[in-house]
Design a protein around this motif. Structure first.
Motif, PDB file in Angstrom:
ATOM      1  N   UNK A 138      19.677 -16.728  22.569  1.00  0.00           N
ATOM      2  CA  UNK A 138      18.980 -16.830  23.854  1.00  0.00           C
ATOM      3  C   UNK A 138      18.262 -18.176  23.857  1.00  0.00           C
ATOM      4  N   UNK A 139      18.516 -18.992  24.875  1.00  0.00           N
ATOM      5  CA  UNK A 139      17.874 -20.310  24.956  1.00  0.00           C
ATOM      6  C   UNK A 139      16.733 -20.261  25.957  1.00  0.00           C
ATOM      7  N   UNK A 140      15.607 -20.857  25.611  1.00  0.00           N
ATOM      8  CA  UNK A 140      14.432 -20.855  26.482  1.00  0.00           C
ATOM      9  C   UNK A 140      13.865 -22.270  26.619  1.00  0.00           C
ATOM     10  N   UNK A 141      13.232 -22.528  27.731  1.00  0.00           N
ATOM     11  CA  UNK A 141      12.428 -23.731  28.025  1.00  0.00           C
ATOM     12  C   UNK A 141      13.192 -24.984  28.437  1.00  0.00           C
ATOM     13  N   UNK A 142      14.291 -25.330  27.760  1.00  0.00           N
ATOM     14  CA  UNK A 142      14.978 -26.554  28.191  1.00  0.00           C
ATOM     15  C   UNK A 142      16.463 -26.485  27.859  1.00  0.00           C
ATOM     16  N   UNK A 143      17.207 -27.389  28.481  1.00  0.00           N
ATOM     17  CA  UNK A 143      18.669 -27.411  28.341  1.00  0.00           C
ATOM     18  C   UNK A 143      19.079 -28.196  27.096  1.00  0.00           C
ATOM     19  N   UNK A 144      20.003 -27.631  26.341  1.00  0.00           N
ATOM     20  CA  UNK A 144      20.573 -28.325  25.181  1.00  0.00           C
ATOM     21  C   UNK A 144      22.079 -28.123  25.178  1.00  0.00           C
ATOM     22  N   UNK A 145      22.755 -28.929  24.372  1.00  0.00           N
ATOM     23  CA  UNK A 145      24.198 -28.762  24.218  1.00  0.00           C
ATOM     24  C   UNK A 145      24.517 -28.127  22.876  1.00  0.00           C
ATOM     25  N   UNK A 146      25.341 -27.076  22.933  1.00  0.00           N
ATOM     26  CA  UNK A 146      25.901 -26.465  21.723  1.00  0.00           C
ATOM     27  C   UNK A 146      27.252 -27.119  21.488  1.00  0.00           C
ATOM     28  N   UNK A 147      27.469 -27.632  20.288  1.00  0.00           N
ATOM     29  CA  UNK A 147      28.765 -28.253  19.976  1.00  0.00           C
ATOM     30  C   UNK A 147      29.415 -27.500  18.820  1.00  0.00           C
ATOM     31  N   UNK A 148      30.679 -27.208  18.983  1.00  0.00           N
ATOM     32  CA  UNK A 148      31.439 -26.524  17.924  1.00  0.00           C
ATOM     33  C   UNK A 148      32.650 -27.365  17.582  1.00  0.00           C
ATOM     34  N   UNK A 149      33.027 -27.387  16.333  1.00  0.00           N
ATOM     35  CA  UNK A 149      34.300 -28.002  15.935  1.00  0.00           C
ATOM     36  C   UNK A 149      34.730 -27.384  14.625  1.00  0.00           C
ATOM     37  N   UNK A 150      35.998 -27.583  14.270  1.00  0.00           N
ATOM     38  CA  UNK A 150      36.510 -27.045  13.020  1.00  0.00           C
ATOM     39  C   UNK A 150      35.616 -27.512  11.878  1.00  0.00           C
ATOM     40  N   UNK A 151      35.288 -26.616  10.995  1.00  0.00           N
ATOM     41  CA  UNK A 151      34.423 -26.973   9.881  1.00  0.00           C
ATOM     42  C   UNK A 151      35.085 -28.075   9.049  1.00  0.00           C
ATOM     43  N   UNK A 153      36.040 -30.942  10.058  1.00  0.00           N
ATOM     44  CA  UNK A 153      36.916 -31.817  10.858  1.00  0.00           C
ATOM     45  C   UNK A 153      36.296 -32.016  12.239  1.00  0.00           C
ATOM     46  N   UNK A 154      35.329 -32.946  12.341  1.00  0.00           N
ATOM     47  CA  UNK A 154      34.553 -33.093  13.582  1.00  0.00           C
ATOM     48  C   UNK A 154      35.379 -33.376  14.827  1.00  0.00           C
ATOM     49  N   UNK A 155      36.622 -33.849  14.640  1.00  0.00           N
ATOM     50  CA  UNK A 155      37.444 -34.166  15.814  1.00  0.00           C
ATOM     51  C   UNK A 155      38.319 -32.995  16.235  1.00  0.00           C
ATOM     52  N   UNK A 156      38.365 -31.962  15.441  1.00  0.00           N
ATOM     53  CA  UNK A 156      39.311 -30.864  15.711  1.00  0.00           C
ATOM     54  C   UNK A 156      38.670 -29.690  16.429  1.00  0.00           C
TER      55      UNK A 156
END
Ligand code: OGA
Ligand code: MN
Length: 203
Positions: A138-151, A153-156
């Motif tokens: 649950x996110x509160x107070x302000x907007x953020x970005x969640x980023x996911x990628x293959x463990x 391998x940041x480009x995958x």
């Protein structure tokens, strides 16, 4: 070092973003306005009174995965209105979304992460000793970005989800342990309440 991306590369990565997002559509659920503005204010006031206001932001731990943060656990007897928000989120939104039907009793105490305006959480995979198959934030107070990628391998398989205040995201399946997740730095303070179960990870 800064590197310019050619337009062609940008298009490829946009396409990759789109297709990987589709592939994991059911493994990342994102819902907005799961609590009201009043409930958000109540939760934040309770968390501030309880712990957060008296503490300072710490530089980092978990091998510097997290920076400019405070954390707490929602344990013991919560005031009725706070408990009912937590119970409703778990019972109506989080638990039904998982195929193995976790029960409220299998959930760990909700974990609160308070990020300073420029605080962030670097890419990591949750420690299996402290978490199971369920992850809901649950996110509160302000907007953020969640980023996911293959463990590893940041480009995958890059997936980015903007998390607005009062929203809930849920991860499951490969996104839980085959992917690393991170919360990017922002411009305002952000609180999150993280729900996890204590199951063995399911792949
Ligand atoms: C964590 C984590 C994400 C969030 O506590 O392990 O990744 O949304 N938190 O705060
Ligand atoms: Mn995590």
């Amino acid at each position: 070092m800064m590197r310019w991306r050619t337009p062609a590369r940008l298009i490829t990565s946009a396409r990759r973003l789109l297709s990987s997002h589709n592939a994991h559509e059911s493994n990342l659920v994102y819902l907005e306005e799961v609590v009201s503005v009043q409930e958000e204010a109540r939760l934040c006031a309770y968390l501030d009174e309880g712990w957060l206001k008296r503490r300072r932001y710490e530089k980092g731990h978990w091998d510097s995965v997290i920076s400019k943060y405070k954390e707490a656990e929602l344990v013991g007897d919560l005031p009725g209105d706070v408990a009912s928000i937590v119970t409703r989120l778990m019972g109506e939104l989080v638990l039904p979304r998982y195929d193995h039907k976790p029960t409220a009793a299998e959930m760990m105490a909700p974990h609160v992460v308070d990020l300073d305006a420029d605080g962030f959480i670097s890419p990591h995979v949750d420690n299996v000793r402290h978490s199971g198959a369920v992850l809901a934030g649950l996110s509160l107070l302000s907007t953020r970005t969640l980023r996911l990628h293959k463990d590893g391998a940041p480009e995958e398989g890059l997936i980015e989800q903007v998390l607005r205040p009062r929203s809930l995201y849920m991860l499951k399946g490969p996104l839980r342990y085959d992917f690393a997740h991170s919360i990017l730095a922002g411009t305002h303070r952000r609180l999150s309440v993280i729900f996890r179960d204590a199951h063995a990870p399911i792949h």
